[in-house]
Enzyme design. Sequence first.
Site, mmCIF file in Angstrom:
data_model
loop_
_atom_site.group_PDB
_atom_site.id
_atom_site.type_symbol
_atom_site.label_atom_id
_atom_site.label_comp_id
_atom_site.label_asym_id
_atom_site.label_seq_id
_atom_site.Cartn_x
_atom_site.Cartn_y
_atom_site.Cartn_z
ATOM 1 N N PRO C 10 0.791 -1.228 0.000
ATOM 2 C CA PRO C 10 0.000 0.000 0.000
ATOM 3 C C PRO C 10 0.824 1.278 0.000
ATOM 4 O O PRO C 10 1.825 1.382 0.715
ATOM 5 C CB PRO C 10 -0.817 -0.114 1.292
ATOM 6 C CG PRO C 10 -0.977 -1.572 1.486
ATOM 7 C CD PRO C 10 0.313 -2.168 1.010
ATOM 8 N N ASN C 11 0.392 2.234 -0.796
ATOM 9 C CA ASN C 11 0.921 3.590 -0.878
ATOM 10 C C ASN C 11 2.256 3.683 -1.618
ATOM 11 O O ASN C 11 2.713 4.799 -1.870
ATOM 12 C CB ASN C 11 1.085 4.220 0.523
ATOM 13 C CG ASN C 11 -0.257 4.379 1.221
ATOM 14 O OD1 ASN C 11 -1.132 5.063 0.715
ATOM 15 N ND2 ASN C 11 -0.443 3.727 2.367
ATOM 16 N N ARG C 18 5.316 11.807 -2.889
ATOM 17 C CA ARG C 18 4.894 11.744 -1.489
ATOM 18 C C ARG C 18 6.093 11.844 -0.565
ATOM 19 O O ARG C 18 7.081 11.140 -0.771
ATOM 20 C CB ARG C 18 4.209 10.390 -1.271
ATOM 21 C CG ARG C 18 4.194 9.866 0.144
ATOM 22 C CD ARG C 18 4.001 8.348 0.154
ATOM 23 N NE ARG C 18 3.884 7.828 1.501
ATOM 24 C CZ ARG C 18 4.097 6.580 1.867
ATOM 25 N NH1 ARG C 18 4.407 5.676 0.970
ATOM 26 N NH2 ARG C 18 3.998 6.204 3.119
ATOM 27 N N TYR C 23 11.226 9.450 1.282
ATOM 28 C CA TYR C 23 11.250 8.385 0.281
ATOM 29 C C TYR C 23 11.955 8.747 -1.026
ATOM 30 O O TYR C 23 11.992 7.941 -1.949
ATOM 31 C CB TYR C 23 9.811 7.955 -0.037
ATOM 32 C CG TYR C 23 9.107 7.373 1.147
ATOM 33 C CD1 TYR C 23 9.434 6.091 1.619
ATOM 34 C CD2 TYR C 23 8.148 8.087 1.840
ATOM 35 C CE1 TYR C 23 8.798 5.556 2.716
ATOM 36 C CE2 TYR C 23 7.511 7.562 2.943
ATOM 37 C CZ TYR C 23 7.836 6.286 3.383
ATOM 38 O OH TYR C 23 7.210 5.766 4.473
ATOM 39 N N ASN C 74 8.236 -5.211 -0.375
ATOM 40 C CA ASN C 74 8.139 -4.021 0.478
ATOM 41 C C ASN C 74 6.684 -3.911 0.892
ATOM 42 O O ASN C 74 5.868 -3.391 0.139
ATOM 43 C CB ASN C 74 8.575 -2.775 -0.303
ATOM 44 C CG ASN C 74 8.534 -1.538 0.576
ATOM 45 O OD1 ASN C 74 7.884 -1.523 1.607
ATOM 46 N ND2 ASN C 74 9.230 -0.485 0.138
ATOM 47 N N ALA C 77 2.894 -0.311 5.000
ATOM 48 C CA ALA C 77 2.439 -0.361 6.387
ATOM 49 C C ALA C 77 1.835 -1.708 6.761
ATOM 50 O O ALA C 77 1.629 -1.988 7.940
ATOM 51 C CB ALA C 77 1.434 0.761 6.657
ATOM 52 N N HIS C 80 3.323 -3.994 9.577
ATOM 53 C CA HIS C 80 3.159 -3.886 11.028
ATOM 54 C C HIS C 80 1.957 -4.634 11.584
ATOM 55 O O HIS C 80 1.786 -4.725 12.779
ATOM 56 C CB HIS C 80 3.098 -2.408 11.414
ATOM 57 C CG HIS C 80 4.163 -1.615 10.733
ATOM 58 N ND1 HIS C 80 5.500 -1.904 10.883
ATOM 59 C CD2 HIS C 80 4.118 -0.590 9.839
ATOM 60 C CE1 HIS C 80 6.224 -1.074 10.141
ATOM 61 N NE2 HIS C 80 5.417 -0.277 9.488
ATOM 62 N N ASP C 87 1.170 -15.259 6.678
ATOM 63 C CA ASP C 87 0.747 -16.623 6.364
ATOM 64 C C ASP C 87 0.858 -16.918 4.867
ATOM 65 O O ASP C 87 1.197 -18.046 4.485
ATOM 66 C CB ASP C 87 -0.704 -16.824 6.819
ATOM 67 C CG ASP C 87 -0.784 -17.139 8.303
ATOM 68 O OD1 ASP C 87 0.253 -17.091 8.989
ATOM 69 O OD2 ASP C 87 -1.897 -17.430 8.786
ATOM 70 N N GLU C 98 12.705 -9.040 2.508
ATOM 71 C CA GLU C 98 11.861 -7.920 2.952
ATOM 72 C C GLU C 98 12.663 -6.631 2.887
ATOM 73 O O GLU C 98 13.762 -6.559 3.420
ATOM 74 C CB GLU C 98 11.403 -8.192 4.396
ATOM 75 C CG GLU C 98 10.551 -7.085 4.998
ATOM 76 C CD GLU C 98 10.231 -7.340 6.476
ATOM 77 O OE1 GLU C 98 10.493 -8.467 6.974
ATOM 78 O OE2 GLU C 98 9.750 -6.408 7.142
ATOM 79 N N HIS C 100 12.621 -2.165 3.135
ATOM 80 C CA HIS C 100 11.963 -0.904 3.503
ATOM 81 C C HIS C 100 12.881 0.238 3.095
ATOM 82 O O HIS C 100 14.067 0.218 3.441
ATOM 83 C CB HIS C 100 11.717 -0.842 5.014
ATOM 84 C CG HIS C 100 10.940 -1.987 5.529
ATOM 85 N ND1 HIS C 100 9.573 -2.073 5.404
ATOM 86 C CD2 HIS C 100 11.323 -3.135 6.146
ATOM 87 C CE1 HIS C 100 9.160 -3.219 5.918
ATOM 88 N NE2 HIS C 100 10.192 -3.880 6.377
ATOM 89 N N SER C 102 12.797 3.467 4.077
ATOM 90 C CA SER C 102 13.233 4.230 5.249
ATOM 91 C C SER C 102 13.720 3.261 6.320
ATOM 92 O O SER C 102 13.427 2.071 6.283
ATOM 93 C CB SER C 102 12.067 5.054 5.790
ATOM 94 O OG SER C 102 11.046 4.196 6.254
ATOM 95 N N ARG C 107 11.947 5.580 13.299
ATOM 96 C CA ARG C 107 10.777 6.432 13.072
ATOM 97 C C ARG C 107 9.769 6.245 14.213
ATOM 98 O O ARG C 107 10.181 6.038 15.341
ATOM 99 C CB ARG C 107 10.147 6.072 11.719
ATOM 100 C CG ARG C 107 11.132 6.313 10.543
ATOM 101 C CD ARG C 107 10.531 5.938 9.201
ATOM 102 N NE ARG C 107 9.479 6.886 8.831
ATOM 103 C CZ ARG C 107 8.589 6.677 7.853
ATOM 104 N NH1 ARG C 107 8.628 5.554 7.162
ATOM 105 N NH2 ARG C 107 7.650 7.569 7.575
ATOM 106 N N ARG C 111 6.498 1.514 13.940
ATOM 107 C CA ARG C 111 7.115 1.058 12.698
ATOM 108 C C ARG C 111 8.288 0.103 12.936
ATOM 109 O O ARG C 111 8.771 -0.532 12.008
ATOM 110 C CB ARG C 111 7.618 2.255 11.886
ATOM 111 C CG ARG C 111 6.517 3.040 11.220
ATOM 112 C CD ARG C 111 7.001 3.795 9.992
ATOM 113 N NE ARG C 111 6.168 4.957 9.747
ATOM 114 C CZ ARG C 111 5.140 4.973 8.895
ATOM 115 N NH1 ARG C 111 4.832 3.905 8.203
ATOM 116 N NH2 ARG C 111 4.425 6.065 8.740
#
Lengths: 142, 142, 142, 142, 142, 142, 142, 142, 142, 142, 142, 142
Positions: C10-11, C18, C23, C74, C77, C80, C87, C98, C100, C102, C107, C111
């Site tokens: 998402p995002n 943004r 980012y 990635n 959010a 979290h 699963d 995995e 990220h 940032s 932060r 997070r």
Amino acid sequence: MKRVLIINGPNLNMLGSRENDVYGSRTFEQIYRDLESFAGEHDIKLSYFQSNIEGEIINKIHASRDSVDYFIINPGALTHYSYSLHDALKSVNIAAVEVHMSNIFSREHWRSKSVISPVAAGVISGFGEKVYSLALFYISGL
Amino acid sequence: MKRVLIINGPNLNMLGSRENDVYGSRTFEQIYRDLESFAGEHDIKLSYFQSNIEGEIINKIHASRDSVDYFIINPGALTHYSYSLHDALKSVNIAAVEVHMSNIFSREHWRSKSVISPVAAGVISGFGEKVYSLALFYISGL
Amino acid sequence: MKRVLIINGPNLNMLGSRENDVYGSRTFEQIYRDLESFAGEHDIKLSYFQSNIEGEIINKIHASRDSVDYFIINPGALTHYSYSLHDALKSVNIAAVEVHMSNIFSREHWRSKSVISPVAAGVISGFGEKVYSLALFYISGL
Amino acid sequence: MKRVLIINGPNLNMLGSRENDVYGSRTFEQIYRDLESFAGEHDIKLSYFQSNIEGEIINKIHASRDSVDYFIINPGALTHYSYSLHDALKSVNIAAVEVHMSNIFSREHWRSKSVISPVAAGVISGFGEKVYSLALFYISGL
Amino acid sequence: MKRVLIINGPNLNMLGSRENDVYGSRTFEQIYRDLESFAGEHDIKLSYFQSNIEGEIINKIHASRDSVDYFIINPGALTHYSYSLHDALKSVNIAAVEVHMSNIFSREHWRSKSVISPVAAGVISGFGEKVYSLALFYISGL
Amino acid sequence: MKRVLIINGPNLNMLGSRENDVYGSRTFEQIYRDLESFAGEHDIKLSYFQSNIEGEIINKIHASRDSVDYFIINPGALTHYSYSLHDALKSVNIAAVEVHMSNIFSREHWRSKSVISPVAAGVISGFGEKVYSLALFYISGL
Amino acid sequence: MKRVLIINGPNLNMLGSRENDVYGSRTFEQIYRDLESFAGEHDIKLSYFQSNIEGEIINKIHASRDSVDYFIINPGALTHYSYSLHDALKSVNIAAVEVHMSNIFSREHWRSKSVISPVAAGVISGFGEKVYSLALFYISGL
Amino acid sequence: MKRVLIINGPNLNMLGSRENDVYGSRTFEQIYRDLESFAGEHDIKLSYFQSNIEGEIINKIHASRDSVDYFIINPGALTHYSYSLHDALKSVNIAAVEVHMSNIFSREHWRSKSVISPVAAGVISGFGEKVYSLALFYISGL
Amino acid sequence: MKRVLIINGPNLNMLGSRENDVYGSRTFEQIYRDLESFAGEHDIKLSYFQSNIEGEIINKIHASRDSVDYFIINPGALTHYSYSLHDALKSVNIAAVEVHMSNIFSREHWRSKSVISPVAAGVISGFGEKVYSLALFYISGL
Amino acid sequence: MKRVLIINGPNLNMLGSRENDVYGSRTFEQIYRDLESFAGEHDIKLSYFQSNIEGEIINKIHASRDSVDYFIINPGALTHYSYSLHDALKSVNIAAVEVHMSNIFSREHWRSKSVISPVAAGVISGFGEKVYSLALFYISGL
Amino acid sequence: MKRVLIINGPNLNMLGSRENDVYGSRTFEQIYRDLESFAGEHDIKLSYFQSNIEGEIINKIHASRDSVDYFIINPGALTHYSYSLHDALKSVNIAAVEVHMSNIFSREHWRSKSVISPVAAGVISGFGEKVYSLALFYISGL
Amino acid sequence: MKRVLIINGPNLNMLGSRENDVYGSRTFEQIYRDLESFAGEHDIKLSYFQSNIEGEIINKIHASRDSVDYFIINPGALTHYSYSLHDALKSVNIAAVEVHMSNIFSREHWRSKSVISPVAAGVISGFGEKVYSLALFYISGL
């Protein structure tokens, strides 16, 4: 004559060259010269020890048993986890004044907890380099 | 030319002879030889430091101030409690890449918390000895 | 030839438009072009998927079972709280890296916890858009 | 000339007649006389306020805006829960030195947390009545 | 013949001169003489190491790999936070008996948690200097 | 003219037919008609979106970047865990008013925590369907 | 005619002269004049009470039993610990609208918990001085 | 005739091909055939829905209001965080039997908490695919 | 003759007119008359004080030092946070019986914790207005 | 002659037939024979009691007041919750050595907490059946 | 033939006469008669044991080792703290189905945690007396 | 005539011979004689039961259903963990007064929590043996 040993913990050798907004721009050597002059006027024999190694600080505390009357101790970040330092202070019969240059209560959350405080005579935190002279002033009045 | 210092914390001198299922069977000397060859090709001057003594690592960090551009640091178990190491990294102006050979997020619960990460540029965890070359690859591309 | 699927949660479609301070200013399309060029040189077949819908990502993971060798994920959010994503990764036999952009450890407090990490091969966090090429570099060396 | 207001919170009017082992046997009036003599020598105009009522202390803080340069505040047990006092100190532009006669870090667990400290310039805790003269000494040196 | 190394952590060099009500009045040298005599009778080769420096203890543990069969370790306050010591014990293949002279479960709250226990063969806590001979007795019977 | 988008999260399509004691007996369509009439009088262009799918709400938020000035958002139960929604609101430059028909602070414990509030301009909770007109009234006055 | 009493808690008398970035630059007297004019147009009899003393606010709440129909209450920092205020509101049969000028959910952690909310009709937080007119607007529509 | 809808959440479409030691080797289609035969004998009209998308499950629950008498729901990992699903079940008047194939109480710690259970009629966990027939057996007896 | 002072905290002046199901329908004046009659028969001089202001209660406690032998104190909601009241009771040498009309252990969670109890002789909770006569009965028998 | 009573708590009657990997394959009867032979040589009168009923163990502890000098107690799982057993040990004047065959600190999390330890003379955990002879050896040396 | 023992813990002898709204109005004897009839038809030999004494239940579990194939156990409130019962079930090799008549997940907070579940084959909670027949139905199908 | 049963839990049979500083020096038999004399004068039929076995107390509670009007119960350390006792008291329709001789709120931390209080009519704690007569006095006045 009172014998006072100032003990500075990890990273305090970097004073004056590190995060000046938090810790000021003077090196500890500069600070120490002022403290010595105050000590000279108040019948205090001042000495100084710094180490980045927890165990060396413990060794120094043990070795001070017959030669020191008061500690002024800034444990640096050992403040927050070194139960060994806690035990070392308990193992000798010397009053310790715990000092922190920054206000440890208004920074990161983990800095607000000291494992040293329970064995300190008292705590002075947050007045910049003045914490050392405050501690000395206190001892001079005993 | 970029100057990179690899810092390995407690117990990492045991690589190759300890818990091979977790950490692999190569000693760090063997790993280091490969890293040096990569460094040579990418205009990187690589050096290496290991100690089991927290304070010696802090001393090394301080001493690197004018001679190192980047740290690659594997703090070993100091990751989980050494606020002194946290402060040491903050006290110098050198970007640090935090690496862990095992995936610290899928082992014992206490291993998933790093007190070093907040002052690291970034974290690489869980690719075995490859974490060192990943960090080097990252630095080579800056 | 290795088949690698990059999954953005998402995002992450908002990259480039943004919070540029966090980012960076490049869109993922721009980043992806560089990744493809690296992939081309290393015998990697790269593909890409983004969705803001948790369940569509899960569908994609399931559908990749026979056509993908490695994930670079990635989770945004979802990192979290999405135990469903946890699963899903466990339900297929594909190693996942995995990433990220940032440093999630420096932060907001929430997070710093990933529910995905326990099922990831490893974690790369905090090097901006470089996390994707680091992951790719890692896979290329396997 | 510096204008300093000492503020004592709930139960500190009982000094000298209460728990002498913890707080000493002198009344605050006796302590104050010594502080005044120090103040006189250091160009400090000292005044004093005590109340057992949280809101009256807040009123006093507000009213001090144009007539006081520094607070020395011993909030008594309000230390541990009065966010209103916290906000009052924040609402005026006067540096506050937080003092505690006993070492709040080595007594009951709830005494080790201060909600006032985050808005204080610094904290002095555990030197008996000397905490007031330490605070004054600090201010005299500014 | 069994080779046993006793490792004493921070502050245990102060035995006999420190908090006698908790730790007894004998120095470790006196205690050790008795242990040696027991060892002599049971075909045990006893040696002894103490340091206040965490990393030196780790070094000693590593160095013992081929010359020691059992550790008797009293980690002092390192018990409560030294994950590095935890990892060191895990990195060698030597059974360790963890001992504490005081009953760590009936003192300050933080003393009741040991980060060493999970890698110890067993724990003996609270019988004064007898914990060393209990550990030796145990090893003699293996 | 102000452009306002009302976003309703999961289960809010059930208004009027669900738990009437908590949420009232009017459908959102009925409520919306009144809001439109208020909007018409205050130079507000009102639109409306509802979805039970978190990711569709995120898509809508992204798509609103150039066509909406204010959000009025009732995230339903996503309030309590959707960090993805939190990030979506942060990724666009549109002020959001968070509303809840019931008083989320006097119901089950988990309802009292909102992960959305930190990125909302403000929160209105507990006045039944009136929360929408309150939000609109607030926007009309900007 | 509806009778509405606005109750402001500790430090809210400082509005206009305190932390303007958080609370705006208008005094409450200026805000109140606008509220009165709105009240006049909506058949509302408005009155106002402020105190820094928790108990005086409780007294006022009790005394309002027969003369007030609605409270608009901004408890200031009492919000976070005054269970006495909680009980006072419960002890009279008057609906209370809880308001906060700042968004208490995006500031210090302790500000995000209100002990008053469970007995309030609803909560409005984070729209600056507009929270009072929002509350009034809500009441006018009942 | 009783109308029963089985709802399977995220990843349950992978049954039979995923973690066979935990979930068994049969696909849900195979399991379902047995359930249908039981249903046929007990005057139950069985239907089935699976989605990896939380919001689609919520849509299905809403749409079932007039056509279903009982839910048998296996929420998958949504069990542990989907308060939206919780609210969806509460918004319709249909009794729900919550089932889990594995014993969620003897796996990872986070799996032992269900946010769905408070709105379920009951919970059946840990008997493999038998949980579905147990639920059906229960409903058949009502 | 024993001198007993009953101290009632915030909101207890509302007895008889507030939440009758919890606190009964009699005013404290009615209750007090019965207590006086019991006191008269048992050589007890009874007096009574109520305030909604924490600091006034503290003042009263201090002022009672030479004129009162026992306190019966119902601190109202101050029970749960007033460490100042805790300290006030500790600062005088008068035994205090803590009473609560409702069973504070079977109501809201926060009511089950008393910060007063550690300095009370004992606690009586949950017998309605009878808690006062029970306390009196206890004192009469000393 | 020292009189020692061994007390075994719930499930310890199953020794030898239960979880042999954890507890060994010998029954307690076999273990006891060895202990008796050691006792015989050291002027110790040994007796033994086992019960699965908490209250019977308490009864036995009370009844031992005049006939026993030392307890060796393995409370089984009562270790973790039986405050009644804690109180029973406190109510008699007999030193108790707490033993556990397995290392309770390296098993399930809840096993690492003992409510018995604070009233035990010391704790021996993790050496299999040897914990009994270690306890006996300790007592023999007193 | 399968041998099944139903074990009911504390207070379950009160079924039928206690809190009928929660537990129904039938005594267990009545419930048992139905179970026996089901058992008869499915080649199951059913027996039954109830005790209010934790240790007697443990004794029964031990004694069942050679005579029982399956337990159906309703531990009553022992569910929430009896680690001894946990250990007892682990000490025998008999599969146990844990049942609760009420939905323990929607009652008081402490009821939602079971210390028994980790050693149970599965859990059935919340279908009233039906939980016993569900468990029997499950066993009959094995 | 009121029928009152006093129930004393584990270890209370040791009254008079155990920790006299906490519990006084009289046996319960001596205390009971005084209670009987009070009961005789107030038309109360008093009886008494003590057991160290939790389940026997539960049996007694069940058996009292038709023969007792009030319980006075001192659960001893069962206070802190016996949810079974909690359920037993709930299963009968008899009001229970919970008593503790010591002030459980000023001792070890774990003693301040009672799992019995939520089902007791009220609690009396901390007046030594007087708690029994206080309870009786309360019942006599009903």
